[in-house]
Write a protein that holds these residues in place. Structure first.
Motif, short mmCIF file in Angstrom:
data_model
loop_
_atom_site.label_atom_id
_atom_site.label_comp_id
_atom_site.label_asym_id
_atom_site.label_seq_id
_atom_site.Cartn_x
_atom_site.Cartn_y
_atom_site.Cartn_z
N GLU A 119 0.92 -1.09 -0.02
CA GLU A 119 -0.06 0.11 -0.11
C GLU A 119 0.77 1.14 0.01
OE1 GLU A 119 -3.29 0.80 -0.21
OE2 GLU A 119 -4.36 -0.81 0.57
N GLU A 120 1.89 1.33 0.82
CA GLU A 120 3.16 2.16 0.84
C GLU A 120 3.76 2.34 -0.51
OE1 GLU A 120 7.26 3.36 2.63
OE2 GLU A 120 5.98 2.06 3.98
N LEU A 121 4.13 1.51 -1.21
CA LEU A 121 4.64 1.70 -2.59
C LEU A 121 3.59 2.21 -3.46
CD1 LEU A 121 6.60 -1.64 -2.32
CD2 LEU A 121 7.66 0.90 -2.47
N LEU A 122 2.30 1.76 -3.39
CA LEU A 122 1.24 2.09 -4.26
C LEU A 122 1.19 3.53 -4.22
CD1 LEU A 122 -0.53 1.21 -6.62
CD2 LEU A 122 -2.27 0.69 -4.86
N GLN A 123 0.89 3.77 -2.86
CA GLN A 123 0.69 5.44 -2.68
C GLN A 123 1.91 6.37 -3.23
OE1 GLN A 123 -0.40 5.90 1.56
NE2 GLN A 123 -2.09 4.58 1.24
N ARG A 124 3.20 5.76 -2.99
CA ARG A 124 4.10 6.55 -3.42
C ARG A 124 4.31 6.62 -4.86
NH1 ARG A 124 10.05 3.88 -2.68
NH2 ARG A 124 9.14 3.21 -0.70
N MET A 125 3.98 5.62 -5.88
CA MET A 125 3.89 5.57 -7.16
C MET A 125 2.72 6.48 -7.54
SD MET A 125 4.83 1.55 -8.46
CE MET A 125 3.76 0.73 -7.10
N GLU A 126 1.58 6.62 -6.99
CA GLU A 126 0.52 7.27 -7.36
C GLU A 126 0.79 8.76 -7.05
OE1 GLU A 126 -3.24 4.41 -6.32
OE2 GLU A 126 -2.61 5.50 -5.00
N GLY A 127 1.87 9.25 -6.18
CA GLY A 127 2.20 10.56 -5.93
C GLY A 127 3.32 11.07 -6.74
N ILE A 128 3.75 10.18 -7.67
CA ILE A 128 4.85 10.30 -8.21
C ILE A 128 4.94 10.93 -9.94
CG2 ILE A 128 7.18 9.20 -9.30
CD1 ILE A 128 7.56 7.76 -6.75
N ASP A 129 5.54 11.93 -10.17
CA ASP A 129 5.41 12.31 -11.64
C ASP A 129 7.11 12.16 -11.93
OD1 ASP A 129 6.74 14.60 -10.27
OD2 ASP A 129 4.98 15.92 -11.02
N ASP A 130 7.75 11.73 -11.18
CA ASP A 130 9.30 11.72 -11.74
C ASP A 130 9.72 10.19 -12.11
OD1 ASP A 130 12.31 10.71 -10.77
OD2 ASP A 130 12.22 12.76 -11.66
N VAL A 131 9.78 9.86 -13.31
CA VAL A 131 9.79 8.58 -14.06
C VAL A 131 10.92 7.78 -13.17
CG1 VAL A 131 10.05 7.18 -15.90
CG2 VAL A 131 8.82 9.45 -16.20
N GLU A 132 12.05 8.30 -13.04
CA GLU A 132 13.08 7.60 -12.21
C GLU A 132 12.61 7.07 -10.92
OE1 GLU A 132 15.85 6.52 -13.13
OE2 GLU A 132 16.17 7.38 -15.00
N ARG A 133 12.22 7.91 -10.19
CA ARG A 133 11.72 7.54 -8.84
C ARG A 133 10.45 6.44 -8.82
NH1 ARG A 133 9.58 12.32 -6.31
NH2 ARG A 133 9.18 11.23 -4.67
N PHE A 134 9.57 6.77 -9.96
CA PHE A 134 8.51 5.67 -10.07
C PHE A 134 9.06 4.18 -10.56
CE2 PHE A 134 5.80 3.13 -12.80
CZ PHE A 134 4.48 3.14 -12.28
#
Length: 224
Positions: A119-134
């Motif tokens: 869930e934490e990783l999903l929320q992080r990906m949902e809040g990311i617009d930087d491709v490298e961090r995604f």
């Protein structure tokens, strides 16, 4: 000697051995297009640019050959391989089947802490617009899904298929982050209720959909 130093940046991370650090740096340079298909990778030049001995470079090139990114030719060394649609078709199909199996074996053993981490990783990906961090979070997400698969050979096969182009797909497909996040959310919901069959099937469909879109782009453009 060709100056390759500006193409490479050896970022040290304690969790990796030296040859894995070298592998990661050369892999990323290839995927970014800084080394072109057909270009020769000279061990001495790479070692000098990265300030390492030839041994970790040699090991890295063998690893990249197993990932399908370079070809090792007698008397010529490593040659950057052109992206082959048929290779991608095979890679994504195998991933869709093998990761489905691994998830089905892993999900029943996942703990509440593991699900909270998903869930934490999903929320992080949902809040990311930087491709490298995604990409970093996405790799961690997929690894956690198969964490409890007890079949080590299966996990080794998956790791080999994962390395290289599949990790970097978000760089090449427009809208991939949003679509992946929706599909990831569906997978997590299946994991929460310990529906391992559904989680495996959703993951398989996610991988196949990504593979189809990537191959469609390559066929239309002739490259990634």
């Amino acid at each position: 000697m060709v100056d390759v130093g500006n193409k490479l940046n050896l970022v040290l991370e304690d969790k990796d051995t030296l040859h894995l650090k070298v592998t990661r740096v050369i892999r990323n340079a290839i995927l970014r297009g800084e080394f072109q298909p057909g270009e020769r990778l000279v061990q001495e030049e790479l070692a000098q640019a990265l300030k390492v001995s030839r041994m970790p470079v040699r090991e890295a090139l063998h690893k990249l050959e197993s990932e399908g990114l370079v070809i090792l030719e007698p008397h010529r060394g490593a040659i950057v391989k052109k992206v082959d649609v048929e290779d991608l078709d095979e890679i994504y199909y195998l991933r869709s089947q093998l990761e489905k199996m691994a998830v089905e074996l892993s999900v029943p053993r996942m703990t509440l802490d593991d699900i909270a981490k998903l869930e934490e990783l999903l929320q992080r990906m949902e809040g990311i617009d930087d491709v490298e961090r995604f990409v970093e979070a996405n790799i961690e997400f997929h690894k956690l899904l198969v964490k409890y698969c007890a079949w080590k050979r299966l996990l080794n096969f998956i790791e080999t298929l994962w390395n290289g182009l599949p990790q970097q797909t978000p760089h090449f497909l427009e809208g991939q982050l949003e679509i992946s996040n929706r599909e990831h959310r569906e997978i997590v919901e299946a994991v929460k209720v310990k529906d391992s069959a559904k989680a495996g099937q959703l993951l398989s469909e996610h991988i196949l959909r990504t593979g189809r879109e990537l191959m469609k782009k390559i066929r239309l453009k002739g490259s990634i």
